[in-house]
Scaffold this motif. Structure first.
Motif, mmCIF file in Angstrom:
data_model
loop_
_atom_site.group_PDB
_atom_site.id
_atom_site.type_symbol
_atom_site.label_atom_id
_atom_site.label_comp_id
_atom_site.label_asym_id
_atom_site.label_seq_id
_atom_site.Cartn_x
_atom_site.Cartn_y
_atom_site.Cartn_z
ATOM 1 N N ASP A 157 51.137 40.122 48.769
ATOM 2 C CA ASP A 157 51.482 38.973 49.622
ATOM 3 C C ASP A 157 52.977 38.691 49.606
ATOM 4 O O ASP A 157 53.529 38.185 50.598
ATOM 5 C CB ASP A 157 50.722 37.724 49.155
ATOM 6 N N ARG A 158 53.654 38.998 48.519
ATOM 7 C CA ARG A 158 55.087 38.749 48.397
ATOM 8 C C ARG A 158 55.933 39.973 48.786
ATOM 9 O O ARG A 158 57.145 39.970 48.614
ATOM 10 C CB ARG A 158 55.404 38.299 46.966
ATOM 11 N N GLY A 159 55.263 40.980 49.310
ATOM 12 C CA GLY A 159 55.965 42.143 49.831
ATOM 13 C C GLY A 159 56.395 43.162 48.815
ATOM 14 O O GLY A 159 57.200 44.052 49.111
ATOM 15 N N PHE A 160 55.850 43.090 47.575
ATOM 16 C CA PHE A 160 56.223 44.047 46.539
ATOM 17 C C PHE A 160 55.339 45.295 46.569
ATOM 18 O O PHE A 160 55.627 46.271 45.883
ATOM 19 C CB PHE A 160 56.146 43.401 45.159
ATOM 20 N N LEU A 161 54.244 45.254 47.323
ATOM 21 C CA LEU A 161 53.325 46.400 47.433
ATOM 22 C C LEU A 161 53.086 46.722 48.893
ATOM 23 O O LEU A 161 53.074 45.812 49.739
ATOM 24 C CB LEU A 161 51.988 46.079 46.762
ATOM 25 N N LEU A 178 60.425 48.139 43.113
ATOM 26 C CA LEU A 178 59.739 47.873 41.848
ATOM 27 C C LEU A 178 58.828 49.022 41.463
ATOM 28 O O LEU A 178 58.308 49.738 42.314
ATOM 29 C CB LEU A 178 58.913 46.591 41.952
ATOM 30 N N GLU A 179 58.591 49.153 40.161
ATOM 31 C CA GLU A 179 57.737 50.219 39.641
ATOM 32 C C GLU A 179 56.253 49.825 39.739
ATOM 33 O O GLU A 179 55.534 49.812 38.752
ATOM 34 C CB GLU A 179 58.108 50.517 38.187
ATOM 35 N N VAL A 180 55.819 49.549 40.936
ATOM 36 C CA VAL A 180 54.467 49.001 41.106
ATOM 37 C C VAL A 180 53.385 50.077 41.098
ATOM 38 O O VAL A 180 52.259 49.830 40.654
ATOM 39 C CB VAL A 180 54.374 48.165 42.403
ATOM 40 N N ASP A 181 53.691 51.270 41.555
ATOM 41 C CA ASP A 181 52.636 52.281 41.705
ATOM 42 C C ASP A 181 52.148 52.780 40.355
ATOM 43 O O ASP A 181 50.955 52.703 40.043
ATOM 44 C CB ASP A 181 53.127 53.455 42.556
ATOM 45 N N MET A 182 53.048 53.282 39.524
ATOM 46 C CA MET A 182 52.640 53.865 38.242
ATOM 47 C C MET A 182 52.256 52.796 37.221
ATOM 48 O O MET A 182 51.512 53.078 36.282
ATOM 49 C CB MET A 182 53.762 54.735 37.668
ATOM 50 N N MET A 183 52.722 51.564 37.413
ATOM 51 C CA MET A 183 52.437 50.532 36.424
ATOM 52 C C MET A 183 51.192 49.713 36.766
ATOM 53 O O MET A 183 50.362 49.441 35.907
ATOM 54 C CB MET A 183 53.640 49.597 36.259
ATOM 55 N N PHE A 184 51.062 49.311 38.024
ATOM 56 C CA PHE A 184 49.965 48.426 38.419
ATOM 57 C C PHE A 184 48.888 49.151 39.226
ATOM 58 O O PHE A 184 47.701 49.080 38.899
ATOM 59 C CB PHE A 184 50.509 47.240 39.219
ATOM 60 N N ALA A 185 49.298 49.837 40.291
ATOM 61 C CA ALA A 185 48.312 50.490 41.155
ATOM 62 C C ALA A 185 47.553 51.587 40.423
ATOM 63 O O ALA A 185 46.346 51.750 40.629
ATOM 64 C CB ALA A 185 49.005 51.052 42.405
ATOM 65 N N ALA A 218 37.954 44.632 37.508
ATOM 66 C CA ALA A 218 39.292 44.189 37.101
ATOM 67 C C ALA A 218 39.758 43.065 38.020
ATOM 68 O O ALA A 218 40.747 43.199 38.736
ATOM 69 C CB ALA A 218 40.266 45.360 37.125
ATOM 70 N N PRO A 219 39.066 41.915 38.005
ATOM 71 C CA PRO A 219 39.424 40.834 38.931
ATOM 72 C C PRO A 219 40.825 40.277 38.714
ATOM 73 O O PRO A 219 41.514 39.935 39.679
ATOM 74 C CB PRO A 219 38.350 39.773 38.661
ATOM 75 N N ALA A 220 41.258 40.168 37.460
ATOM 76 C CA ALA A 220 42.604 39.643 37.199
ATOM 77 C C ALA A 220 43.668 40.607 37.721
ATOM 78 O O ALA A 220 44.654 40.187 38.338
ATOM 79 C CB ALA A 220 42.794 39.385 35.711
ATOM 80 N N LEU A 221 43.480 41.894 37.486
ATOM 81 C CA LEU A 221 44.437 42.885 37.967
ATOM 82 C C LEU A 221 44.481 42.892 39.490
ATOM 83 O O LEU A 221 45.565 42.968 40.089
ATOM 84 C CB LEU A 221 44.060 44.272 37.434
ATOM 85 N N MET A 222 43.331 42.780 40.139
ATOM 86 C CA MET A 222 43.315 42.773 41.602
ATOM 87 C C MET A 222 43.966 41.502 42.134
ATOM 88 O O MET A 222 44.638 41.527 43.172
ATOM 89 C CB MET A 222 41.885 42.908 42.109
ATOM 90 N N ARG A 223 43.773 40.389 41.438
ATOM 91 C CA ARG A 223 44.449 39.144 41.843
ATOM 92 C C ARG A 223 45.954 39.301 41.739
ATOM 93 O O ARG A 223 46.710 38.845 42.613
ATOM 94 C CB ARG A 223 43.959 37.996 40.958
ATOM 95 N N LEU A 224 46.414 39.937 40.667
ATOM 96 C CA LEU A 224 47.847 40.196 40.510
ATOM 97 C C LEU A 224 48.358 41.091 41.629
ATOM 98 O O LEU A 224 49.386 40.803 42.254
ATOM 99 C CB LEU A 224 48.109 40.848 39.153
ATOM 100 N N ILE A 225 47.657 42.175 41.894
ATOM 101 C CA ILE A 225 48.083 43.119 42.933
ATOM 102 C C ILE A 225 48.090 42.450 44.298
ATOM 103 O O ILE A 225 49.027 42.640 45.096
ATOM 104 C CB ILE A 225 47.181 44.366 42.906
ATOM 105 N N ASP A 226 47.074 41.643 44.592
ATOM 106 C CA ASP A 226 47.039 40.924 45.872
ATOM 107 C C ASP A 226 48.225 39.972 45.989
ATOM 108 O O ASP A 226 48.838 39.859 47.065
ATOM 109 C CB ASP A 226 45.728 40.146 46.008
ATOM 110 N N GLY A 227 48.548 39.283 44.887
ATOM 111 C CA GLY A 227 49.687 38.376 44.910
ATOM 112 C C GLY A 227 50.998 39.106 45.129
ATOM 113 O O GLY A 227 51.872 38.634 45.871
ATOM 114 N N MET A 228 51.147 40.273 44.497
ATOM 115 C CA MET A 228 52.366 41.063 44.687
ATOM 116 C C MET A 228 52.448 41.600 46.106
ATOM 117 O O MET A 228 53.530 41.668 46.704
ATOM 118 C CB MET A 228 52.410 42.199 43.665
#
Length: 238
Positions: free
Chosen positions: A234-238, A202-209, A222-232
């Motif tokens: 936890d599911r092995g996408f990051l 997934l394009e996680v680095d340039m899009m989210f990180a 950015a609590p919502a963004l960090m919650r999203l990143i933590d969730g991703m």
């Protein structure tokens, strides 16, 4: 005359070797990848004066046989890496001649943050919950999460614009508009969801990180963004 780079950012490590043999003295490069800071890599490799960004606001899907389904929207926002208006006009004329609807933002950085106002909530949450966009906007809890992500992208983006010396800002209503637009799309599968379901990177680095790194750099919570990143994560996408 032009090289159009439509690679996934997961293939960015191969971009230089793919593009370099195609370049002449005056060749221009339009980077069509998702995310933030992608053009910086090409500017380092090939010089900033020939680098453009082309941000596509379009919902499409592609079958295994290559058939493309156009779901929604269909315009582009474009900019030059150095925000040179004369250079930007070259790309506008190219797209105009092809009948492609164009928006001209104040800067390439602004255009990138505006696109993240949709990408962060919908490319992110559709992967997190393994659902299409209707499963986000049609669920009150997920919809609120999406709206907060979009609002955070506006706040971070505006501070990033200020840090780069720009005096204009993205309007707060931009976040609400992203949800209103998505309400009209039906059951759309964003690219990250398609990739996740296919077992691709997934394009996680340039899009989210990268958005999270910019938030930290400019001091925006950015609590919502960090919650999203933590969730991703936890599911092995990051």
């Amino acid at each position: 005359d032009w090289v159009l780079v439509a690679l996934k950012t997961t293939s960015l490590s191969h971009a230089r070797e793919l593009v370099e043999p195609l370049l002449g003295v005056n060749t221009r490069i339009a980077v069509m990848c998702n995310g933030l800071g992608v053009e910086d890599h090409f500017a380092r490799w090939f010089g900033p004066e020939r680098i453009f960004g082309l941000i596509c606001f379009v919902g499409v899907g592609r079958d295994d046989d290559g058939f493309v389904h156009h779901v929604a929207f269909g315009h582009v926002s474009l900019g030059h890496f150095q925000d040179n208006g004369l250079e930007r006009e070259h790309l506008r004329q190219l797209l105009d001649g092809a009948g492609i609807e164009c928006e001209i933002p104040n800067s390439l950085l602004e255009a990138r943050w505006r696109k993240l106002g949709w990408n962060l909530p919908f490319n992110g949450l559709c992967v997190l919950y393994n659902c299409t966009t209707d499963g986000i906007v049609g669920n009150s809890e997920r919809r609120a999460f999406a709206l907060e992500l979009s609002r955070e992208s506006v706040r971070i983006g505006n501070c990033d614009l200020a840090a780069h010396g720009f005096g204009y800002r993205i309007e707060e209503e931009w976040a609400d508009l992203q949800l209103a637009r998505t309400d009209t799309m039906g059951a759309y599968a964003p690219s990250t969801l398609v990739d996740a379901r296919a077992g691709r990177a997934l394009e996680v680095d340039m899009m989210f990180a990268e958005a999270a790194r910019r938030a930290e750099a400019v001091g925006v919570p950015a609590p919502a963004l960090m919650r999203l990143i933590d969730g991703m994560r936890d599911r092995g996408f990051l």
